[in-house]
Design a protein around this motif. Structure first.
Motif, PDB file in Angstrom:
ATOM      1  N   ASP A  47     -18.915  36.326  36.171  1.00 38.11           N
ATOM      2  CA  ASP A  47     -17.893  36.799  37.112  1.00 38.11           C
ATOM      3  C   ASP A  47     -18.490  37.524  38.307  1.00 38.11           C
ATOM      4  OD1 ASP A  47     -18.716  39.198  36.053  1.00 38.11           O
ATOM      5  OD2 ASP A  47     -16.760  39.782  35.264  1.00 38.11           O
ATOM      6  N   PHE A  74     -16.793  36.425  44.026  1.00 38.40           N
ATOM      7  CA  PHE A  74     -15.585  37.204  43.774  1.00 38.40           C
ATOM      8  C   PHE A  74     -15.210  38.005  45.003  1.00 38.40           C
ATOM      9  CE2 PHE A  74     -19.073  40.057  42.804  1.00 38.40           C
ATOM     10  CZ  PHE A  74     -18.648  41.278  43.308  1.00 38.40           C
ATOM     11  N   HIS A 126     -12.618  36.895  40.440  1.00 41.37           N
ATOM     12  CA  HIS A 126     -13.741  35.964  40.545  1.00 41.37           C
ATOM     13  C   HIS A 126     -13.264  34.516  40.548  1.00 41.37           C
ATOM     14  CE1 HIS A 126     -13.425  34.992  36.259  1.00 41.37           C
ATOM     15  NE2 HIS A 126     -13.247  36.280  36.051  1.00 41.37           N
ATOM     16  N   PRO A 140      -8.048  34.302  37.358  1.00 43.00           N
ATOM     17  CA  PRO A 140      -9.417  34.409  36.844  1.00 43.00           C
ATOM     18  C   PRO A 140      -9.432  34.826  35.377  1.00 43.00           C
ATOM     19  CG  PRO A 140      -9.254  35.432  39.006  1.00 43.00           C
ATOM     20  CD  PRO A 140      -7.854  35.099  38.596  1.00 43.00           C
TER      21      PRO A 140
END
Length: 356
Positions: A255, A259, A268, A278
């Motif tokens: 992640d 992002f 992200h 996400p």
């Protein structure tokens, strides 16, 4: 007599020392490491290519071929440009049947297979959703905003999926106009498989191609395996390292890669196809496999699955070596991978698990 005997002994010792010196020199010659590193911009990142023990002329020829292929695959698999995937996406919007570029057919077949095995957690048909979040650009927005929930739900109701695309030869039939292909979760791995197979046919025996932390190797580095680091998703440097052997790929989904933050919350690029948002239960997932395309797709699917479902998905995708770091920093690692990983930081919460 004593002098002659001493001379004979001295000669014998000298001959032995010379033999040992020649033997050591031979060993050193065999293990000589001539390493070259090149950096190529492709797939939105710098691709680091390491080649070992190639003559300068051969090195230049191989690098040129790798760069040519990387640029082609970046063009061919890009969903938002005018290449084969971009054209296919235009035709998918109209549904019906059409002829696809032959270079895409094997990738679509693999993607469909892995999508089914992952229970839809790896879903390259959600290109419209990815665009809605702004991750269709190589440079995503730094501060959002996040999409409107109504728009997300409207896309989810259309259920984009590769299962609504059938393949016959180079002909595709699509029954869902919501499908838009985005191979971001598999393209790098698929390209590495093809490129490394090709350069082996050119005579390359030892190489490491690293696409922004995702990599595949052949041969070894001198007289040792390739040493690979796994990035710490929340800290500096690597959290673990391992030795990668011939034809192995190591892929990580995290992640931290792409992002943006809105009101202090991280959004992200790894989207859960079930929610449209996400995935929230993992920081990173690393997968080792000889099939780089599978390792790439599986890393995405296991990340979306999170700690509650990842082992079942790993089993379904025939993955034995994987590591998941959950949102709280707890590490889960399969038995097969735990045997070869060295953790580089103290006081880690490491849990060895068994794939059912």
């Amino acid at each position: 007599m004593p002098i002659n005997r001493f001379s004979n002994i001295a000669v014998a010792i000298l001959v032995s020392l010379l033999s040992v010196s020649l033997l050591l020199a031979g060993c050193q010659q065999k293990s000589t490491l001539i390493e070259s590193k090149d950096s190529i911009l492709a797939f939105g990142t710098f691709v680091e290519v390491t080649l070992v023990n190639l003559k300068p002329a051969d090195h230049e020829r191989v690098i040129q071929e790798i760069e040519k292929e990387l640029q082609f695959y970046h063009y061919a698999f890009h969903p938002w440009k005018s290449g084969p995937t971009g054209r296919t996406n235009q035709l998918l919007a109209a549904t019906g049947e059409f002829t696809a570029n032959p270079s895409l057919i094997p990738l679509i077949k693999k993607s469909k297979k892995y999508s089914i095995q992952s229970k839809g957690l790896f879903n390259p048909a959600i290109g419209q959703l990815i665009k809605l979040w702004g991750y269709h650009d190589e440079m995503p927005p730094e501060e959002g905003p996040i999409p409107d929930d109504a728009d997300i739900q409207a896309l989810l109701e259309k259920k984009p999926s590769l299962e609504s695309i059938t393949i016959k030869g180079v002909r595709l039939r699509n029954s869902n106009p919501a499908n838009k292909l985005d191979f971001g979760g598999i393209a790098k791995g698929y390209a590495l498989d093809l490129i490394l197979e090709h350069i082996q046919q050119m005579g390359v025996k030892n190489a490491n191609i690293n696409t922004g932390g995702d990599l595949k190797v052949i041969g070894q580095r001198g007289d040792k395996p390739w040493r690979i680091g796994i990035r710490d998703p929340r800290g500096e440097g690597v959290i673990a390292s391992l030795e990668a052997f011939h034809n192995e790929a190591v892929f990580t989904s995290g992640d931290y890669e792409r992002f943006y933050k809105v009101e202090g919350k991280r959004y992200h690029h790894i989207l859960d196809p079930r929610t449209g948002y996400p995935a929230r239960n993992a920081q990173s997932v690393t997968v080792i496999h000889t099939d780089a395309a599978l390792a790439d797709a599986a890393a995405t699917a296991l990340f979306v699955a999170g700690p509650d479902e990842w082992l079942a998905i790993a089993k379904s995708m025939h993955i034995q070596q994987a590591m998941l770091i959950d949102r709280d920093g707890k590490i889960y690692i399969t038995e097969a991978m735990a045997k070869r990983v060295k953790f580089e930081k103290p006081k880690l919460d490491v849990n060895i698990v068994t794939i059912p």
